[in-house]
Design an enzyme around this catalytic site. Sequence first.
Site, mmCIF file in Angstrom:
data_model
loop_
_atom_site.group_PDB
_atom_site.id
_atom_site.type_symbol
_atom_site.label_atom_id
_atom_site.label_comp_id
_atom_site.label_asym_id
_atom_site.label_seq_id
_atom_site.Cartn_x
_atom_site.Cartn_y
_atom_site.Cartn_z
ATOM 1 N N ASP A 166 14.117 35.406 42.135
ATOM 2 C CA ASP A 166 13.535 34.684 43.262
ATOM 3 C C ASP A 166 12.055 35.059 43.320
ATOM 4 O O ASP A 166 11.686 36.188 43.007
ATOM 5 C CB ASP A 166 14.210 35.082 44.579
ATOM 6 C CG ASP A 166 15.618 34.527 44.702
ATOM 7 O OD1 ASP A 166 15.832 33.369 44.321
ATOM 8 O OD2 ASP A 166 16.487 35.257 45.203
ATOM 9 N N VAL A 223 -2.318 52.706 53.672
ATOM 10 C CA VAL A 223 -1.433 52.769 52.516
ATOM 11 C C VAL A 223 -2.295 52.745 51.253
ATOM 12 O O VAL A 223 -3.308 52.030 51.188
ATOM 13 C CB VAL A 223 -0.394 51.626 52.508
ATOM 14 C CG1 VAL A 223 -1.034 50.257 52.293
ATOM 15 C CG2 VAL A 223 0.693 51.876 51.475
ATOM 16 N N GLU A 224 -1.946 53.563 50.287
ATOM 17 C CA GLU A 224 -2.655 53.567 48.998
ATOM 18 C C GLU A 224 -2.148 52.369 48.212
ATOM 19 O O GLU A 224 -0.940 52.188 48.052
ATOM 20 C CB GLU A 224 -2.390 54.896 48.270
ATOM 21 C CG GLU A 224 -3.288 55.127 47.070
ATOM 22 C CD GLU A 224 -2.859 54.343 45.862
ATOM 23 O OE1 GLU A 224 -3.723 53.663 45.266
ATOM 24 O OE2 GLU A 224 -1.665 54.386 45.514
ATOM 25 N N SER A 225 -3.056 51.523 47.737
ATOM 26 C CA SER A 225 -2.685 50.211 47.207
ATOM 27 C C SER A 225 -1.859 50.274 45.915
ATOM 28 O O SER A 225 -0.992 49.432 45.701
ATOM 29 C CB SER A 225 -3.917 49.327 47.012
ATOM 30 O OG SER A 225 -4.798 49.900 46.083
ATOM 31 N N HIS A 255 16.230 36.697 50.803
ATOM 32 C CA HIS A 255 14.814 36.637 51.159
ATOM 33 C C HIS A 255 14.513 37.365 52.464
ATOM 34 O O HIS A 255 13.543 38.108 52.565
ATOM 35 C CB HIS A 255 14.346 35.189 51.307
ATOM 36 C CG HIS A 255 14.555 34.341 50.098
ATOM 37 N ND1 HIS A 255 14.609 34.821 48.817
ATOM 38 C CD2 HIS A 255 14.715 33.005 49.986
ATOM 39 C CE1 HIS A 255 14.798 33.830 47.974
ATOM 40 N NE2 HIS A 255 14.864 32.710 48.652
ATOM 41 N N GLU A 256 15.351 37.131 53.454
ATOM 42 C CA GLU A 256 15.130 37.734 54.767
ATOM 43 C C GLU A 256 15.172 39.257 54.679
ATOM 44 O O GLU A 256 14.339 39.948 55.273
ATOM 45 C CB GLU A 256 16.197 37.238 55.756
ATOM 46 C CG GLU A 256 16.175 35.733 55.991
ATOM 47 C CD GLU A 256 17.030 34.916 55.003
ATOM 48 O OE1 GLU A 256 17.283 33.742 55.315
ATOM 49 O OE2 GLU A 256 17.431 35.426 53.938
ATOM 50 N N CYS A 293 18.401 37.324 43.248
ATOM 51 C CA CYS A 293 19.458 36.826 44.114
ATOM 52 C C CYS A 293 20.636 37.793 44.000
ATOM 53 O O CYS A 293 21.062 38.121 42.888
ATOM 54 C CB CYS A 293 19.886 35.425 43.683
ATOM 55 S SG CYS A 293 21.354 34.838 44.560
#
Length: 154
Positions: free
Chosen positions: A59, A74-76, A93-94, A52
């Site tokens: 969070d 994308v390489e994981s 969060h957004e 936060c």
Amino acid sequence: MSENIYKDLKQLGGAAQIPQTPEEALLERVANPQADVQYNVRFTAPEFTSLCPMTGQPDFAHLVIDYVPGQWLVESKSLKLYLTSFRNHGAFHEDCTISIARRLVGFLEPEWLRIGGYWYPRGGIPIDVFWQTGAMPEGVWIPDQGVPPYRGRG
């Protein structure tokens, strides 16, 4: 395939430090050897953590990222390290959810991408954040993200 599409990867196959910030995180990609086929790739991060920005308290979220790749995958491991870098990052969060999606879209240039950020309650209110680049591609099986709405003890 005669060309080694993995030769430039720097993090896979060895020890890698967790980046201190999302901006420091090195995302890596490889050429999509199946670029002539439309298909969905799903990454699920059920233990995503950020901070936060006001209190510094952690969070927690369950993230689901679906994308239909174009020329790049994308390489994981690099994705995992990028996502882990948010545990030291203060943002709402957004902002976290959309920042992740926008960085992936800018880096991979996928045909389509969506993200679901299913955040655990803060102040008694769960916050879910959803975004996608446009309409789902026709003819590609993209299952429901499968995360039920938060019900608490109900």
